[in-house]
Motif scaffolding. Structure first.
Motif, short mmCIF file in Angstrom:
data_model
loop_
_atom_site.label_atom_id
_atom_site.label_comp_id
_atom_site.label_asym_id
_atom_site.label_seq_id
_atom_site.Cartn_x
_atom_site.Cartn_y
_atom_site.Cartn_z
N THR A 18 1.83 14.14 -37.89
CA THR A 18 1.90 15.20 -38.90
C THR A 18 1.43 16.52 -38.31
N GLN A 19 0.47 16.47 -37.41
CA GLN A 19 0.00 17.70 -36.76
C GLN A 19 1.11 18.35 -35.94
N ASN A 24 2.20 15.47 -22.80
CA ASN A 24 1.78 16.88 -22.83
C ASN A 24 1.42 17.32 -24.24
N ILE A 25 2.18 16.85 -25.22
CA ILE A 25 1.90 17.21 -26.62
C ILE A 25 0.56 16.64 -27.05
N PHE A 53 -1.75 11.54 -32.78
CA PHE A 53 -0.87 10.62 -33.48
C PHE A 53 -1.41 10.37 -34.89
N GLY A 54 -0.52 10.28 -35.85
CA GLY A 54 -0.90 10.02 -37.23
C GLY A 54 0.09 10.66 -38.18
N ASN A 55 0.76 9.81 -38.98
CA ASN A 55 1.88 10.32 -39.78
C ASN A 55 1.76 10.05 -41.27
N GLY A 56 0.62 9.53 -41.72
CA GLY A 56 0.43 9.31 -43.15
C GLY A 56 0.99 8.00 -43.67
N PHE A 57 1.57 7.17 -42.78
CA PHE A 57 2.10 5.88 -43.21
C PHE A 57 1.13 4.77 -42.81
N LYS A 92 2.83 21.93 -36.46
CA LYS A 92 2.88 22.89 -35.36
C LYS A 92 4.29 23.46 -35.20
N ILE A 93 5.31 22.62 -35.37
CA ILE A 93 6.69 23.10 -35.28
C ILE A 93 6.94 24.15 -36.36
N THR A 94 6.46 23.89 -37.57
CA THR A 94 6.60 24.86 -38.66
C THR A 94 5.90 26.16 -38.31
N GLU A 95 4.71 26.05 -37.73
CA GLU A 95 3.95 27.24 -37.33
C GLU A 95 4.70 28.03 -36.26
N LEU A 96 5.29 27.33 -35.28
CA LEU A 96 6.04 28.01 -34.23
C LEU A 96 7.23 28.74 -34.81
#
Length: 560
Positions: free
Chosen positions: A514-515, A46-47, A54-58, A519-523
């Motif tokens: 990372t997105q 769903n996310i 997907f993508g985390n900078g590593f 998004k969690i920070t935005e929420l």
């Protein structure tokens, strides 16, 4: 307390069966069952469907370096940095100290053929680990949910998101109190902050992380990133920050969000350059576990107004849709996990997790975790038993026993109890009027919190399209019975959805995307926090909810 007794000679110790049960497997939402894994997988799907990729900078890159000669005397670190910049197309590459320290030996043993773990941030690369190309170890990350009672975690491959290991344990802080208020009081004593921090780090997280690394067969140096969430108090105590102001008006935390914390500062067994991303808090009693859970619930991506409830030692709620989100926490107490109940226990072997009662004979039929002898009642079993007692007319709307005989007994003071059975040791297991009263207050706090949020927005129950229930107790709840006792709103039962450990699901998303983390920070930043204790009408709403199902029967038209 036995643990405070000083032994001066040989003694015999009798451990009650309800205490011995705690050494058994505890039923928590920790991906240990096929159902939990299925729910977790659907949350991630769903996310992704919502566009959080997907993508985390590593990155993990394989490179072969030119070996130094008398004509090429470039230092090892510059040789490695140059190769990484060329491979990844970045402007700058730096080595962590732990890499530099072992670099000469690693390079030569690997004959300058390397696998390199890199963290990329704003076009710059930080080299975190260097391995020989023959070493297949993956770059890993940890997602850990620190609950007041239990802690769950998973270890994942940062390259593809595969879950390599998972584990759970009790929170070592439990001996300092079953709820956050008692733990805050304890940490305010001399040396208390360090004591509570050690209990969660040294006694809980370090063993848990070691177990997962051993399961996955990876070294601590290969764990490069951590996402951790807990309620506001747990987040403070984890970082060794005074949580005292959280329990005093005006209830101000030291932080809502904080910069990533170097894992080395907390002494965790991971790469020395690994960073801990603590999920942001919203208010004094709504923390990062709810912001992460709100992401997994997906109510932020829906047109309809929905309700998200995380049931555990505390009750936290989020109401809203893509246009607004409101959150609050209610002081439900430990009743949902067996606390303050004479025969209560957590969901371990021997706990009755479901109950039906024959209206004619008053005989109970119990479903017991592990299939063995009855030891006590866990939260879902408690909900069922009280709902069935009410349905059968054995107790009235005030929770008092309305009939005599059969399994209903009264003591010399006229206080009634319902006998469920006997334990293996012959101990009577019964539910008393005091137990029922304690539970009614707990369920009343949940429903009154829902009503207070709705009333603050000039709304009523009819606006709620769906209810998403998270937390370990949620998996065993009979929604019909939860409505019958007035804990959850009386809406179509098909609109109730159990979504597992939503906090861990949200943390995993933040670990791998990372997105999703942004998004969690935005929420968290956009969510309105309602401090129930400051709402004038909350206590009236609470008192009205302390009946079965409620003083206002019109709120529960389906309960007959």
């Amino acid at each position: 307390l036995a643990c405070l007794s000083k032994v001066t000679e040989d003694i015999s110790v009798e451990v009650p069966d309800i205490a011995a049960a705690y050494k058994s497997r505890m039923k928590v939402a920790d991906l240990s069952s096929g159902k939990e894994v299925e729910i977790f997988t659907e949350c991630q799907r769903n996310i992704e469907d919502a566009g959080l990729v997907f993508g985390n900078g590593f990155k993990t890159v394989s490179i072969e370096l030119d070996q130094p000669t008398l004509d090429d005397t470039m230092p090892d670190n510059e040789r490695l940095a140059r190769a990484v910049k060329a491979e990844l197309g970045v402007l700058k590459a730096e080595l962590d100290y732990s890499v530099l320290k072992d670099l000469p030996q690693t390079l030569r043993q690997a004959e300058f053929k390397l696998r390199v773990f890199v963290r990329i941030d704003e076009g710059n690369a930080e080299i975190l680990k260097v391995l020989p190309q023959s070493d297949p170890s993956p770059a890993c990350g940890l997602a850990i949910d620190i609950g007041t009672t239990s802690v769950t975690g998973l270890l994942a491959d940062l390259a593809d998101g595969r879950i390599l290991a998972k584990a759970s344990s009790g929170n070592g802080q439990i001996r300092y109190g079953a709820d956050v208020i008692h733990r805050i009081v304890e940490q305010e004593k001399p040396g208390g902050i360090r004591t509570l921090q050690d209990a969660v780090i040294k006694e809980t997280l370090i063993p848990l992380i070691n177990i997962m690394e051993k399961q996955a067969g990876v070294s601590a140096e290969c764990v490069l990133s951590l996402v951790i969430a807990g309620n506001s108090t747990m987040n403070h105590l984890l970082l060794g920050i005074d949580a005292g102001p959280l329990r005093r008006e005006p209830y101000i935390p030291a932080f809502f969000s904080c910069s990533p914390v170097p894992a080395a500062q907390l002494g965790l067994p991971v790469n020395s350059a690994a960073l801990i991303h603590v999920m942001p808090n919203i208010g004094s009693y709504v923390g990062g576990d709810i912001t992460a859970g709100a992401l997994a619930s997906m109510i932020w991506d829906k047109e309809e107004i929905n309700l998200f409830i995380d049931l555990g030692t505390n009750g936290e709620l989020v109401l809203g849709n893509r246009d607004f989100l409101m959150s609050c926490a209610c002081s439900a107490g430990p009743a949902f996990e067996g606390g303050d109940i004479s025969c209560g226990m957590r969901a371990t072997d021997g706990a009755a997790e479901a109950c039906t009662i024959d209206r004619e004979t008053q005989e109970p039929k119990l479903s017991i975790i592990g299939g063995g002898k009855l030891v006590g009642l866990c939260g879902s079993g408690l909900i069922d038993t009280i709902a069935e007692l009410f349905r059968c007319g054995i107790i009235n709307s005030k929770g008092k026993f309305a009939s005599e005989g059969g399994r209903v007994r009264f003591n010399e003071h006229g206080m009634g109890r319902y006998v469920l059975g006997e334990s293996e040791s012959g101990r009577e297991i019964s539910l008393s009027e005091t137990d029922i009263d304690n539970f009614i207050r707990a369920k009343g706090s949940i429903f009154s919190a829902i009503m207070t949020m709705l009333q603050s927005l000039d709304m009523d129950i009819s606006v709620i399209d769906s209810v998403y229930v998270a937390g370990g107790i949620g998996s065993g709840i009979n929604m019909d019975n939860a409505v019958r006792i007035g804990m959850l709103p009386d809406i179509d039962r098909s609109r109730f959805h159990y979504i597992g450990n939503s906090s861990l699901a949200g943390e995993y998303a933040a670990l791998t995307s990372t997105q999703a983390r942004d998004k969690i920070t935005e929420l968290a930043q956009s969510m309105t926090y309602l401090e129930l204790s400051a709402i004038p009408g909350y206590m009236d709403s609470f008192v009205a909810a302390c009946f079965l199902p409620h003083t206002d029967a019109s709120l529960f038209p389906s309960v007959v």
